[in-house]
Design an enzyme around this catalytic site. Sequence first.
Site, PDB file in Angstrom:
ATOM      1  N   HIS A  40       1.189  -1.247  -0.393  1.00  0.00           N
ATOM      2  CA  HIS A  40      -0.138   0.003  -0.575  1.00  0.00           C
ATOM      3  C   HIS A  40       1.233   1.482   0.036  1.00  0.00           C
ATOM      4  O   HIS A  40       1.290   2.059   0.635  1.00  0.00           O
ATOM      5  CB  HIS A  40      -0.897  -0.297   1.128  1.00  0.00           C
ATOM      6  N   GLN A  43      -0.323   4.488   0.479  1.00  0.00           N
ATOM      7  CA  GLN A  43      -0.361   5.083   2.322  1.00  0.00           C
ATOM      8  C   GLN A  43       0.972   5.482   3.501  1.00  0.00           C
ATOM      9  O   GLN A  43       0.635   6.664   3.183  1.00  0.00           O
ATOM     10  CB  GLN A  43      -0.685   4.115   2.643  1.00  0.00           C
ATOM     11  N   ASP A 134      -3.332  -1.544  11.945  1.00  0.00           N
ATOM     12  CA  ASP A 134      -4.255  -1.855  10.653  1.00  0.00           C
ATOM     13  C   ASP A 134      -4.946  -3.351  11.069  1.00  0.00           C
ATOM     14  O   ASP A 134      -5.145  -3.291  12.385  1.00  0.00           O
ATOM     15  CB  ASP A 134      -3.229  -2.345   9.839  1.00  0.00           C
ATOM     16  N   CYS A 174      -4.253   3.085   8.766  1.00  0.00           N
ATOM     17  CA  CYS A 174      -4.500   4.109   7.614  1.00  0.00           C
ATOM     18  C   CYS A 174      -5.666   4.409   7.634  1.00  0.00           C
ATOM     19  O   CYS A 174      -6.447   4.381   5.807  1.00  0.00           O
ATOM     20  CB  CYS A 174      -4.134   2.813   6.798  1.00  0.00           C
ATOM     21  N   ARG A 202      -3.176  11.690   2.403  1.00  0.00           N
ATOM     22  CA  ARG A 202      -2.991  11.294   0.759  1.00  0.00           C
ATOM     23  C   ARG A 202      -2.999  11.743  -0.203  1.00  0.00           C
ATOM     24  O   ARG A 202      -2.858  11.819  -1.210  1.00  0.00           O
ATOM     25  CB  ARG A 202      -4.477  10.155   1.621  1.00  0.00           C
TER      26      ARG A 202
END
Length: 215
Positions: A40, A43, A134, A174, A202
């Site tokens: 990712h 992120q 996460d 995230c 982001r």
Amino acid sequence: NLERWVTALVIRTYAHEKVTAFASAAPKLHVINALSDREHPCQALADVLTVRERWGHCQGRAIAYVGDGNNVATSLAHAAPRLGISVHLACPSGYELPGRVLEEASHGAREGAKVQAFVDPREAVAGVDAIYTDVWTSMGQEVEAAKRRRVFRPYQVNSALMAAAAPGALFMHCLPAHRGEEVTADVLESTASVVFDQAENRLHTQKALLLMLLS
Ligand code: NVA
């Protein structure tokens, strides 16, 4: 067709191989991984901007990632050590990051940053400047949710775990988060939490990424 129509392609999918297959089939396109089961990276760009805003120079800082050795953990391990930030990964047995990722992360490390794997979350967070977690069940793993809730229970980020980090340590996620699972509501909503800075960043980092690739 896509090469004739657009300059860049942003793909958010499950199988990482789909992203790499697109990139090799269309070499003229800029292919951006907006999330795969393995990585990712967008992120991680937002994450490192967030800590730079908070800490300024990052050399000598440490982030502990507690939970599933997943796509978010992989990209954090790839990105943070490049800024001189050590990364401690606390994952239950069977859910660790692949050895290949730890090697890549150590290889990219600068300014003395270290990448270390732990099993015990308390050991991993001792004295760190930020704790990151996460979800326990990522997209595509929904059938494993009940088992994962059991396995990851000792890896919940709560006020006791935050207290074992350095004074003033940040909490990172995230999003979306599951209150009462990987993080307690009091930690998510505490002044230590920078989750909405990460979310805002982001936008800024992904605009910067497109600008860099297209200019
Ligand atoms: N690890 C999570 C991240 C969600 C932004 C997932 O892949 O579902």
